[in-house]
Write a protein that holds these residues in place. Structure first.
Motif, PDB file in Angstrom:
ATOM      1  N   VAL A  92      32.415  38.929  38.383  1.00  0.00           N
ATOM      2  CA  VAL A  92      32.659  37.519  38.714  1.00  0.00           C
ATOM      3  C   VAL A  92      31.379  36.743  38.988  1.00  0.00           C
ATOM      4  CG1 VAL A  92      35.007  37.869  39.558  1.00  0.00           C
ATOM      5  CG2 VAL A  92      33.082  38.034  41.162  1.00  0.00           C
ATOM      6  N   GLU A  93      30.282  37.433  39.344  1.00  0.00           N
ATOM      7  CA  GLU A  93      29.012  36.717  39.513  1.00  0.00           C
ATOM      8  C   GLU A  93      28.585  36.092  38.194  1.00  0.00           C
ATOM      9  OE1 GLU A  93      26.405  39.494  42.353  1.00  0.00           O
ATOM     10  OE2 GLU A  93      27.702  40.556  40.927  1.00  0.00           O
ATOM     11  N   TYR A  94      28.858  36.800  37.100  1.00  0.00           N
ATOM     12  CA  TYR A  94      28.507  36.300  35.776  1.00  0.00           C
ATOM     13  C   TYR A  94      29.581  35.358  35.235  1.00  0.00           C
ATOM     14  CZ  TYR A  94      25.332  40.262  36.164  1.00  0.00           C
ATOM     15  OH  TYR A  94      24.381  41.140  36.599  1.00  0.00           O
ATOM     16  N   LEU A  95      30.846  35.666  35.510  1.00  0.00           N
ATOM     17  CA  LEU A  95      31.930  34.790  35.071  1.00  0.00           C
ATOM     18  C   LEU A  95      31.755  33.393  35.649  1.00  0.00           C
ATOM     19  CD1 LEU A  95      34.644  34.286  33.653  1.00  0.00           C
ATOM     20  CD2 LEU A  95      35.790  35.251  35.670  1.00  0.00           C
ATOM     21  N   ALA A  96      31.399  33.332  36.935  1.00  0.00           N
ATOM     22  CA  ALA A  96      31.188  32.025  37.573  1.00  0.00           C
ATOM     23  C   ALA A  96      30.089  31.245  36.868  1.00  0.00           C
ATOM     24  CB  ALA A  96      30.841  32.211  39.050  1.00  0.00           C
ATOM     25  N   THR A  97      28.995  31.921  36.541  1.00  0.00           N
ATOM     26  CA  THR A  97      27.888  31.242  35.866  1.00  0.00           C
ATOM     27  C   THR A  97      28.310  30.732  34.497  1.00  0.00           C
ATOM     28  OG1 THR A  97      26.246  32.592  37.021  1.00  0.00           O
ATOM     29  CG2 THR A  97      25.551  31.558  34.963  1.00  0.00           C
ATOM     30  N   HIS A  98      29.013  31.550  33.749  1.00  0.00           N
ATOM     31  CA  HIS A  98      29.465  31.137  32.410  1.00  0.00           C
ATOM     32  C   HIS A  98      30.428  29.955  32.493  1.00  0.00           C
ATOM     33  CE1 HIS A  98      27.758  34.122  29.627  1.00  0.00           C
ATOM     34  NE2 HIS A  98      27.891  35.010  30.600  1.00  0.00           N
ATOM     35  N   LEU A  99      31.385  30.007  33.401  1.00  0.00           N
ATOM     36  CA  LEU A  99      32.348  28.910  33.511  1.00  0.00           C
ATOM     37  C   LEU A  99      31.667  27.619  33.940  1.00  0.00           C
ATOM     38  CD1 LEU A  99      35.413  30.668  35.220  1.00  0.00           C
ATOM     39  CD2 LEU A  99      35.159  30.047  32.815  1.00  0.00           C
ATOM     40  N   ARG A 100      30.757  27.714  34.899  1.00  0.00           N
ATOM     41  CA  ARG A 100      30.071  26.510  35.384  1.00  0.00           C
ATOM     42  C   ARG A 100      29.198  25.895  34.308  1.00  0.00           C
ATOM     43  NH1 ARG A 100      28.744  29.379  41.267  1.00  0.00           N
ATOM     44  NH2 ARG A 100      30.885  29.192  42.064  1.00  0.00           N
ATOM     45  N   THR A 133      39.641  38.810  46.102  1.00  0.00           N
ATOM     46  CA  THR A 133      39.820  38.225  44.769  1.00  0.00           C
ATOM     47  C   THR A 133      40.291  36.786  44.858  1.00  0.00           C
ATOM     48  OG1 THR A 133      40.239  40.356  43.721  1.00  0.00           O
ATOM     49  CG2 THR A 133      41.109  38.419  42.603  1.00  0.00           C
ATOM     50  N   ILE A 134      41.209  36.503  45.776  1.00  0.00           N
ATOM     51  CA  ILE A 134      41.662  35.115  45.943  1.00  0.00           C
ATOM     52  C   ILE A 134      40.494  34.232  46.360  1.00  0.00           C
ATOM     53  CG2 ILE A 134      43.181  33.586  47.243  1.00  0.00           C
ATOM     54  CD1 ILE A 134      44.634  35.345  45.195  1.00  0.00           C
ATOM     55  N   GLU A 135      39.654  34.724  47.258  1.00  0.00           N
ATOM     56  CA  GLU A 135      38.470  33.952  47.661  1.00  0.00           C
ATOM     57  C   GLU A 135      37.542  33.721  46.467  1.00  0.00           C
ATOM     58  OE1 GLU A 135      36.359  35.524  50.959  1.00  0.00           O
ATOM     59  OE2 GLU A 135      38.022  35.282  52.371  1.00  0.00           O
ATOM     60  N   ALA A 136      37.378  34.747  45.638  1.00  0.00           N
ATOM     61  CA  ALA A 136      36.517  34.607  44.464  1.00  0.00           C
ATOM     62  C   ALA A 136      37.093  33.591  43.477  1.00  0.00           C
ATOM     63  CB  ALA A 136      36.332  35.965  43.793  1.00  0.00           C
ATOM     64  N   LEU A 137      38.409  33.637  43.265  1.00  0.00           N
ATOM     65  CA  LEU A 137      39.047  32.681  42.354  1.00  0.00           C
ATOM     66  C   LEU A 137      38.915  31.251  42.871  1.00  0.00           C
ATOM     67  CD1 LEU A 137      42.240  34.742  41.475  1.00  0.00           C
ATOM     68  CD2 LEU A 137      40.327  34.255  39.939  1.00  0.00           C
ATOM     69  N   ASN A 138      38.966  31.087  44.178  1.00  0.00           N
ATOM     70  CA  ASN A 138      38.726  29.755  44.752  1.00  0.00           C
ATOM     71  C   ASN A 138      37.321  29.275  44.399  1.00  0.00           C
ATOM     72  OD1 ASN A 138      41.272  29.716  45.902  1.00  0.00           O
ATOM     73  ND2 ASN A 138      40.571  30.315  47.944  1.00  0.00           N
ATOM     74  N   PRO A 373      25.007  32.852  43.089  1.00  0.00           N
ATOM     75  CA  PRO A 373      24.663  33.330  44.436  1.00  0.00           C
ATOM     76  C   PRO A 373      25.851  33.374  45.401  1.00  0.00           C
ATOM     77  CG  PRO A 373      23.035  31.755  43.652  1.00  0.00           C
ATOM     78  CD  PRO A 373      24.173  31.710  42.676  1.00  0.00           C
ATOM     79  N   ASP A 374      26.769  32.409  45.279  1.00  0.00           N
ATOM     80  CA  ASP A 374      27.899  32.393  46.221  1.00  0.00           C
ATOM     81  C   ASP A 374      28.844  33.567  45.977  1.00  0.00           C
ATOM     82  OD1 ASP A 374      28.478  31.151  43.770  1.00  0.00           O
ATOM     83  OD2 ASP A 374      30.071  29.917  44.623  1.00  0.00           O
ATOM     84  N   LEU A 375      28.948  34.004  44.714  1.00  0.00           N
ATOM     85  CA  LEU A 375      29.782  35.172  44.429  1.00  0.00           C
ATOM     86  C   LEU A 375      29.062  36.464  44.814  1.00  0.00           C
ATOM     87  CD1 LEU A 375      32.662  34.899  43.302  1.00  0.00           C
ATOM     88  CD2 LEU A 375      31.267  32.918  42.704  1.00  0.00           C
ATOM     89  N   THR A 376      27.741  36.492  44.676  1.00  0.00           N
ATOM     90  CA  THR A 376      26.969  37.654  45.127  1.00  0.00           C
ATOM     91  C   THR A 376      27.131  37.836  46.631  1.00  0.00           C
ATOM     92  OG1 THR A 376      25.344  37.333  43.357  1.00  0.00           O
ATOM     93  CG2 THR A 376      24.658  38.667  45.242  1.00  0.00           C
TER      94      THR A 376
END
Length: 598
Positions: A92-100, A133-138, A373-376
């Motif tokens: 999810v650290e990488y997924l977040a970067t790709h989506l953003r 996971t819910i926190e990460a999805l948020n 960084p926030d997901l890390t």
């Protein structure tokens, strides 16, 4: 149970190609009316007639916050010359970067998911009932998801807690902050409370930005009760996917919402495992099969696209709707390895999607981008909390317990553990069978941390059995038991046999020089040294996946006298604790239950 209202968020998004570079692009047609993207408004102060809306989607995350290991963390990419390339993906650290990155510059962007965000999760999430996971999805700014079958692993009340927040009723709060729940709505249009006959969560949700409105309907597969423990779906009714979607499409249309997307936790099987395979070759939808095809062909033409899941496969296909018009159907594999980027062109004049302009592509969540960084920070925080639990010793082994070969020591150990647990539940239990695909790893003698050589930690056990299946007991005739063994090497398993791992009291010969069901030598099957009586009744322990007829073992789905027990990892931990100690470690089982002739 009502999903809580969604907080407003500032969005800046864009439609960009992924860092992976190579992605399948499916387009329903190449042209819109001439003024579709002209940039010219209709009237002096009127916006353009057409507005591109970006739909980012993924499915079947299963709590994989950290990059998945092994094949679960890779995708296959088809190259121009016909060869394939393997790419490490997910996390999810990488997924977040790709989506953003994908959202930048595009103010009209929605992120949706196709179910199974939680359940069968790795230790970091599963230990905490998937709150991480819910926190990460948020943090990923997920807008909406449908429920999948795994959202019901712990029942409807726990699903409601994930939606609405609050501390776990048994385990309490894990931190000094109360769990606030999902910022996004879970949709469950076809999951009804049997008492009220109403959906247990919102059936649909409408995204709106200025004058652009798109409705989302969420359903899980009607067969969910057959693949979830009985306790998880108690008091619930699961309705037909097509009938439900068609019903709520009419509801949305009556509310003036003409643009509709269905989030369907059911999927298909593309003809290739490569994520960028063209499943519209040679014709629309020719390269995909499975349940989603029938669903897509029957869902009302009022629905403009289907985001799907469940089968953990990747595809971007067009399948004709009942009116004979092509409609986009997508899936982004699983575990956060891919995301789908779909362009929906909204027609302000009709309020509908101009389907001739819909484009879609799957993109790899590569690990060559900066981590978010926030997901890390989130992963580090939950890993710190998991350590005391994950590091707890549950047993001791004298050597590696490997997960290799047709019959593996790890598979045998799990079968023995489930047999022992079955005998506790019901002394009449006769044997246990374990599916090889449910054994995700072996146990290593060498210490992985500070626990010491030979120590089996809870975290290591979790790695072996992460699926949160239950141990189920069912009655079968001796003839059915023989048939189950034959199904290992026949029917859907003829080409790629799935050899069940047996408890220590079941033995037989597997003759691989023969073909089909004949590979199981019937006269060789022995239980406690005695021939199996075709007319007698035998009580068999399996996990809930097999008890539902999974992996092509249809006969295992026909058992009677069902009794559902604890989760399979607890059964393994209990067995290791009871049968090993630091001074008397458990030796790996000898893999001699199946005699193999080659």
């Amino acid at each position: 149970m009502q999903a809580k209202s969604r907080p407003s968020r500032r969005r800046t998004y864009a439609l960009l190609a992924s860092a992976a570079g190579l992605a399948t692009v499916a387009a329903l047609a190449s042209a819109l009316p001439a003024d579709a993207h002209s940039g010219k408004g209709h009237g002096h102060h009127q916006p353009d007639r057409y507005q591109d809306v970006q739909l980012l989607s993924f499915n079947d995350l299963h709590g994989n916050l950290e990059p998945p290991s092994g094949s679960s963390g890779r995708v296959t990419e088809l190259q121009a010359d016909g060869t394939t390339k393997t790419i490490d993906a997910g996390g999810v650290e990488y997924l977040a970067t790709h989506l953003r990155e994908a959202r930048k510059g595009n103010p009209y962007s929605i992120t949706a998911a196709g179910g199974d965000m939680v359940g069968a999760s790795p230790l970091i999430s599963g230990l905490f009932h998937d709150e991480p996971t819910i926190e990460a999805l948020n943090k990923l700014d997920l807008d909406v998801t449908t429920v999948g079958n795994h959202e019901f692993d712990e029942g409807a009340k726990e699903l409601a807690r994930l939606q609405n927040g609050g501390c776990h009723p048994t385990d309490g709060c894990y931190t000094d902050k109360k769990f606030k729940g999902a910022d996004f709505p879970y949709l469950a249009a076809n999951v009804l409370d049997e008492k009220t006959d109403k959906p247990i969560l919102k059936p649909y949700w409408v995204w709106q930005k200025k004058d652009v409105k798109i409705g989302f309907i969420g359903v899980t597969l009607e067969g969910t009760p057959g693949i979830v423990s009985a306790d998880g779906v108690k008091g619930l009714a699961f309705k037909d996917e097509v009938e439900t979607i068609n019903k709520y499409a009419k509801v949305l249309q009556r509310q003036g919402v003409q643009s509709i997307v269905a989030l369907v936790h059911e999927g298909g099987f593309p003809s290739s495992s490569s994520y960028n395979y063209d499943c519209d070759s040679p014709g629309a939808g020719d390269g995909i099969s499975g349940p989603i095809v029938d669903i897509a062909k029957n869902v009302t033409p009022a629905v403009d696209a289907l985001v799907t899941g469940h089968t953990h496969t990747a595809y971007v296909c067009t399948i004709d709707d009942p009116a004979g018009n092509p409609r986009m159907v997508t899936s982004a594999a699983s575990f956060g390895r891919l995301y789908t980027d779909t362009t929906l062109t909204y027609d302000r004049r009709t309020g509908d999607i101009a389907r001739t302009a819909v484009q879609s592509a799957n993109h790899v969540v590569t690990r060559d981008v900066a981590k978010a960084p926030d997901l890390t920070e989130l992963i580090g925080r939950w890993n710190t909390l998991a350590a005391p639990i994950g590091n707890r010793a549950i047993g001791y082994i004298s050597a590696d317990v490997n997960n290799t070969g047709t019959e593996s020591a790890m598979g045998d150990l799990i079968a023995d553990a489930q047999f022992a647990y079955g005998k506790e539940l019901d002394p009449e239990t006769d044997l246990a069978l374990m599916n090889p695909g449910g054994v995700r790893a072996g146990l290593t003698y060498a210490a992985k941390g500070a626990e010491g050589d030979g120590v089996v930690t809870y975290a290591e056990g979790f790695t072996v059995q992460p699926f949160a299946n239950t141990v189920n007991l069912q009655d079968f005739t001796g003839a059915q038991l023989i048939q189950v063994l034959k199904e290992q090497v026949s029917g859907s398993n003829a080409a790629a046999p799935k050899i069940l791992q047996p408890s220590k009291n079941l033995t037989y010969t597997l003759d691989l020089t023969k073909t089909g069901a004949d590979r199981v030598v019937t006269d060789s099957v022995r239980l406690d040294g005695q021939a199996v009586d075709p007319a007698a009744t035998y009580r068999i322990a399996t996990n809930s996946f097999l008890a539902g007829g999974g992996d092509g073992f249809t006969t295992l789905g026909l058992g009677t006298g069902d009794l559902v027990g604890t989760d399979d990892l607890s059964a393994l931990a209990e067995y290791l604790t009871a049968n090993s100690s630091a001074t008397a470690p458990l030796a790996p089982p000898a893999t001699n239950r199946i005699t193999i002739v080659q």
